[in-house]
Design a protein around this motif. Structure first.
Motif, PDB file in Angstrom:
ATOM      1  N   UNK A  69       0.939  -1.346   0.049  1.00 22.72           N
ATOM      2  CA  UNK A  69       0.129   0.080   0.149  1.00 22.72           C
ATOM      3  C   UNK A  69       0.856   1.234  -0.083  1.00 22.72           C
ATOM      4  N   UNK A  70       0.736   2.056  -0.920  1.00 22.60           N
ATOM      5  CA  UNK A  70       1.697   3.437  -0.708  1.00 22.60           C
ATOM      6  C   UNK A  70       0.613   4.612  -0.555  1.00 22.60           C
ATOM      7  N   UNK A  71       1.242   5.105   0.478  1.00 24.67           N
ATOM      8  CA  UNK A  71       0.531   6.490   0.853  1.00 24.67           C
ATOM      9  C   UNK A  71       1.352   7.686   0.817  1.00 24.67           C
ATOM     10  N   UNK A  72       0.995   9.024   0.975  1.00 27.32           N
ATOM     11  CA  UNK A  72       1.821   9.998   0.665  1.00 27.32           C
ATOM     12  C   UNK A  72       2.302  10.778   2.027  1.00 27.32           C
ATOM     13  N   UNK A 107       1.965  -4.447   3.577  1.00 26.74           N
ATOM     14  CA  UNK A 107       3.095  -3.632   3.939  1.00 26.74           C
ATOM     15  C   UNK A 107       2.300  -2.005   3.606  1.00 26.74           C
ATOM     16  N   UNK A 108       2.499  -1.157   4.462  1.00 26.68           N
ATOM     17  CA  UNK A 108       1.911   0.123   4.276  1.00 26.68           C
ATOM     18  C   UNK A 108       3.401   0.710   4.163  1.00 26.68           C
ATOM     19  N   UNK A 109       3.510   1.388   3.165  1.00 28.79           N
ATOM     20  CA  UNK A 109       4.623   2.425   2.864  1.00 28.79           C
ATOM     21  C   UNK A 109       4.455   3.717   2.138  1.00 28.79           C
ATOM     22  N   UNK A 110       5.305   4.784   2.438  1.00 31.09           N
ATOM     23  CA  UNK A 110       5.134   6.050   1.777  1.00 31.09           C
ATOM     24  C   UNK A 110       5.736   5.525   0.181  1.00 31.09           C
ATOM     25  N   UNK A 139      -0.173  -7.046  -5.273  1.00 27.40           N
ATOM     26  CA  UNK A 139      -1.380  -6.222  -5.482  1.00 27.40           C
ATOM     27  C   UNK A 139      -0.859  -4.909  -4.867  1.00 27.40           C
ATOM     28  N   UNK A 140      -0.575  -3.865  -5.907  1.00 32.75           N
ATOM     29  CA  UNK A 140      -0.059  -2.614  -5.364  1.00 32.75           C
ATOM     30  C   UNK A 140      -1.256  -1.647  -5.235  1.00 32.75           C
ATOM     31  N   UNK A 141      -1.505  -1.062  -4.052  1.00 35.12           N
ATOM     32  CA  UNK A 141      -2.739  -0.294  -4.014  1.00 35.12           C
ATOM     33  C   UNK A 141      -2.252   1.244  -3.384  1.00 35.12           C
ATOM     34  N   UNK A 142      -2.721   2.234  -4.336  1.00 33.19           N
ATOM     35  CA  UNK A 142      -2.174   3.423  -3.975  1.00 33.19           C
ATOM     36  C   UNK A 142      -3.518   4.336  -3.211  1.00 33.19           C
ATOM     37  N   UNK A 143      -3.279   4.743  -2.195  1.00 33.93           N
ATOM     38  CA  UNK A 143      -4.320   5.493  -1.301  1.00 33.93           C
ATOM     39  C   UNK A 143      -4.625   7.172  -1.902  1.00 33.93           C
ATOM     40  N   UNK A 144      -3.866   7.567  -2.713  1.00 31.75           N
ATOM     41  CA  UNK A 144      -4.284   8.652  -3.375  1.00 31.75           C
ATOM     42  C   UNK A 144      -3.096   8.990  -4.526  1.00 31.75           C
TER      43      UNK A 144
END
Length: 921
Positions: A441-444, A488-491, A548-553
């Motif tokens: 999971x990609x976060x900003x 995995x939650x990562x910037x 699975x790559x998931x972008x939160x914004x």
């Protein structure tokens, strides 16, 4: 339409270029059988053979096919890795000084060995530039096995490396390091006082890994070496208290640029608050006497209302630590400039460190443009291709993948608000987790990653959170993000440069799980077990659909979104990517078109409901293009301003090098003497004017104050034939005679060394002061736009005049110092050549003051380096008296250890200072 048809028939220009490289690849492959038959000794001997061929007149292009074939064979034997044909193409592109765009997982690190080896054969040095301190030593050790096998030396530059080790690393055939370390070493080298102290060699060839991150993202902020100024802690705290009393209707915010300004009513009210606290010199806020207060008031407003804790910075160990907006990493030691960091420290109630004064600076653009040949590699460069060409003259070449990409990029999911979006994300992750499919999971921001973590806790999903708080574990966490059921939650850019392998990373597991086992049968058996487990787990992950790559914004830059997507689907693996968006996302809220809001808010979208829309995706892409264009203009602006300083920087650094290389500088000193006297006479006795118009008193005053002489100018003026040129000649003769009499009393060799040391020190001092003046000029030149003038043109004109005046002052200063110094026998000892102090090193945006950095403790007494040289002995920095009265001289004390006297300074800056010298006789 015709363009599309032509492209489908003939291929794009990129396709045709890549295809043309196939001939060279065929030559390399045709040599494989011959090279494979070589023994290890014969293969290693290839390097000396190539050097002989170059000495006989062959070029690097001539030996490229055989050199590449040699590297490929060495890699097979040492690492068990054989370069694919597409990797050979990437190596050719790098050798030609271009950018190789290769997808994540295509083996860019291995690709670099081809061009690196070929160019290192000449012995002029190759720099491999990495994006962080983890990758530099990792790649140097990993790929260094190939180079050392082939007889080349490898060095690595890491923070806090001792000077002698740093020098050895640069002398190696191949040197790995980060962009910051290379840049700061260049600046530090040009502040040293002898060639022996310098660590870098002349520039030759550099390969920049993650080139878009280094030459685009980080290029907005120059590298700066600075030293602290006076302490203004009380002012920061007082203004912080004032700002926290200001209501919202007293100011206006611009979130795009993170700027804030008071309204007219706000100015009146704030004036009253400041007067009540006794902070204003006059009753008018914008009187010149209140300039400093206004500046720091603006910074306090920005710190309190525009910079958010856990988004722009965090508070750790009683310090404000900046968060990199691009990588989400914690940037220990970095500091904002122009008082902004101090304002943030006052806001958070932590210890306030003093501001810094610039002593040397350079942009990444101007640093990397000094390399005769520069190339780079990344997974995402095409969207910035025009900037790479405009600024660096580097062409971007997209290299095809070794295996077809199987990743599925799904349409964006759009929600009404953040809560609905994060609930949907948590449910989607939980569903994938049940099937065992790993999720990245990609976060900003930190704030968003921790918010999502709380949603996943409610769903009962076990997960890892990787953000700036835990950057030490970054590579290890990201490396295992492809394991079965991993979440995995990562910037978005965390762990960049670390490959995500499905089923897990064998090397990392061995390192983590078998560190306690020594070499032997037990360890070998454990390694075999781990490899079998990873292979089995990989098969299960493949069956579950891959990563699975998931972008939160969406990020401001399409390139960073593409980087996140590119984590999935490496080397032909299956994969899935999807972005989740909502109206409250920063990109849409700040940069999205107004129609987007009205159309969506007026729709019948229910709570928790999602939609996908091509029109919406188009609007998002438009918003991203706007931001990319704005950021490009900002970087271009930084370059334009630094180009002005760069011309001056080259002059100063070339002059320093010339002085250091000269055994004597008496000719330079004589020229400075003549120019100084000429300038004084020309200013007070202009050519073509009458004697009665001359400012004789002004000339006498300047001569006495600057040079310490009182010639009978009035008597000269009474002569009928006197001219300004005659006055010049007589003054020069008098000064030269005084200097000759002075130097006749002392040893000539020692005097020449004294002259050289003095010249370097005064040059450094005036250059530092000039940089401070240019910093101030850049801050105010924008106001001239109101007068319909181009700020950059005004800056160029003013900066040139300031540089001329700086050189004029330098000439007078050096001439005066040499005339005033008291000498006898013996001659004054040569000035010492001290180690550089522990300067602060920063990475600062000159337009906004953002993104400052330092790598020192700031304890050095910086004045000692640039201080004036006089005839009397200089006192030591410590309260214990002169440095030559050192009670600890007979003790073996490390120069960097605390001084035993208890002053709090390092020994080298206190009683152990290399500043003691005998009184002049």
């Amino acid at each position: 339409m015709l363009k599309t048809i032509a492209k489908s028939i003939f291929g794009s220009s990129n396709d045709r270029y890549v295809k043309s490289l196939g001939k060279i690849v065929h030559q390399i492959n045709s040599l494989e059988e011959q090279i494979t038959s070589f023994s290890d000794e014969e293969l290693a001997a290839q390097t000396e053979k190539f050097r002989g061929q170059l000495a006989d007149g062959k070029t690097l292009n001539d030996i490229l096919p055989e050199a590449f074939a040699t590297v490929r064979e060495a890699s097979k034997r040492v690492l068990g890795m054989r370069h694919f044909d597409v990797q050979l193409i990437g190596g050719i592109v790098l050798h030609r000084g271009e950018i190789a765009e290769m997808r994540t997982g295509e083996g860019k690190t291995l690709v670099a060995t081809l061009a690196t080896y070929l160019n290192a054969i000449e012995g002029k040095g190759v720099h491999v530039v990495t994006v962080n301190d983890y990758l530099a030593p990792r790649d140097a050790e990993w790929m260094g096995q190939i180079y050392r096998f082939l007889g080349l030396s490898v060095g690595v530059i890491v923070p806090n490396l001792p000077e002698h080790a740093r020098r050895e690393a640069y002398q190696a055939d191949i040197t790995y390091g980060t962009n910051n370390e290379f840049g700061f070493d260049y600046l530090r080298d040009n502040m040293k006082h002898s060639r022996d102290q310098m660590v870098q060699r002349p520039f030759n060839f550099a390969i920049v890994d993650e080139v878009d991150s280094i030459l685009i993202d980080e290029a907005r902020t120059p590298l700066i070496i600075s030293g602290p100024t006076e302490d203004k802690s009380e002012l920061y705290v007082a203004l912080d208290e004032v700002v926290k009393e200001i209501p919202e209707d007293w100011y206006e915010k611009d979130e795009k640029t993170k700027q804030i300004s008071l309204t007219e009513d706000g100015i009146e009210e704030v004036e009253k608050l400041l007067i009540a606290k006794g902070l204003l010199e006059t009753d008018n806020l914008y009187d010149v006497e209140n300039t400093q207060v206004v500046h720091h008031l603006d910074q306090a407003l920005r710190a309190v209302h525009m910079f958010k804790r856990d988004t722009d910075y965090i508070v750790k160990d009683d310090k404000v630590v900046i968060i990199d907006e691009f990588t989400g990493r914690m940037m220990d030691g970095r500091r904002w400039s122009n008082g902004l960091h101090q304002a943030a420290e006052a806001k958070e109630g932590v210890k306030i460190e003093p501001e810094n004064q610039t002593m040397a600076s350079i942009t990444f653009q101007n640093y990397f443009r000094m390399y005769p040949k520069l190339s780079g590699m990344t997974g995402t460069a095409a969207t910035e291709a025009s900037e790479f060409w405009d600024i660096y003259k580097m062409n971007v070449v997209t290299i095809p993948t070794n295996l077809p990409v199987q990743r599925i990029d799904e349409e964006d999911q759009f929600f009404k608000n953040t809560k609905d979006k994060f609930q949907a994300i948590a449910r989607s992750i939980a569903e994938k987790n049940e099937t065992g499919q790993p999720v990245l999971v990609g976060t900003v921001s930190i704030e968003k990653s921790e918010l999502l973590s709380s949603f996943l806790d409610k769903e009962g999903v076990k997960h890892e959170v990787l953000n700036a708080r835990f950057h030490e574990k970054e590579a290890h966490i990201v490396a295992q993000a492809g394991r079965l059921g991993a979440v995995t939650i990562a910037t978005n850019m965390a762990g960049r440069g670390t490959d995500i392998q499905l089923g897990g990373n064998v090397e990392f597991r061995i390192e983590e799980e078998l560190a306690h086992l020594e070499e032997g049968e037990e360890r070998d058996a454990a390694i075999a077990r781990i490899k079998a487990e990873v292979a089995e787990e990989r098969q299960k992950v493949l069956e579950a659909g891959g990563l699975f790559v998931l972008g939160t914004e969406r990020h401001e830059s399409r390139r960073i979104d593409n980087q996140l997507r590119g984590r999935s689907g490496r080397q032909g693996d299956p994969g899935l990517s999807r972005f989740y968006l909502c109206l409250e996302d920063d990109l849409l809220r700040i940069f999205g078109p107004d129609t987007l809001f009205s159309k969506m808010m007026n729709s019948n979208l229910e709570d928790g409901e999602a939609i996908g829309s091509k029109w919406l995706s188009k609007a998002i892409e438009t918003a991203q293009r706007k931001v990319e264009a704005r950021n490009y203009e900002m970087r271009k602006q930084v370059v334009e301003y630094d180009d002005v300083m760069n011309d001056q920087r080259k002059v100063i650094y070339d002059q320093r090098a010339e002085i250091m290389d000269s055994e004597a500088v008496d000719d330079v000193v004589l020229d400075m003497r003549q120019d100084a006297i000429n300038a004084m006479v020309s200013e007070t006795c202009p050519p073509g004017s009458y004697p009665e118009q001359w400012n004789i008193e002004g000339l006498k005053h300047r001569l006495e104050e600057t040079l310490g002489i009182t010639p009978p100018i009035e008597e000269w003026v009474e002569e009928d034939t006197v001219e300004p040129e005659i006055i010049e000649e007589r003054l020069l003769a008098q000064v030269t005679q005084a200097m000759d009499e002075k130097t006749a009393q002392v040893d000539e060799a020692r005097w020449r060394v004294f002259e050289k040391g003095l010249l370097l020190r005064r040059l450094d001092f005036h250059w530092k002061e000039h940089l401070a003046t240019l910093d101030a000029l850049r801050q105010v030149v924008w106001l001239r736009a109101h007068a319909q003038k181009q700020p950059i043109n005004e800056y160029k004109q003013e900066a040139f005049g300031l540089f001329e005046r700086m050189l004029e002052t330098l000439r007078e200063d050096v001439t005066g110092e040499l005339l005033k110094v008291q000498v006898g026998a013996p001659a004054p000892p040569p000035p010492p050549l001290p180690d550089l102090p522990d300067f602060l090193t920063g990475h600062i945006d000159p337009l906004t003051g953002l993104d400052d950095s330092n790598d020192g403790d700031g304890s050095a007494r910086r004045a000692s380096l640039f201080g004036s040289l006089a005839g009397s002995p200089r006192a030591a920095a410590s309260p214990g008296g002169r440095a030559d009265d050192n009670p600890y001289a007979d003790q073996e004390i490390s120069r960097n250890a605390p001084c035993p006297c208890g002053s709090g300074s390092k020994y080298k800056h206190c009683h152990g200072a290399v500043g003691a010298r005998e009184p002049a006789q």
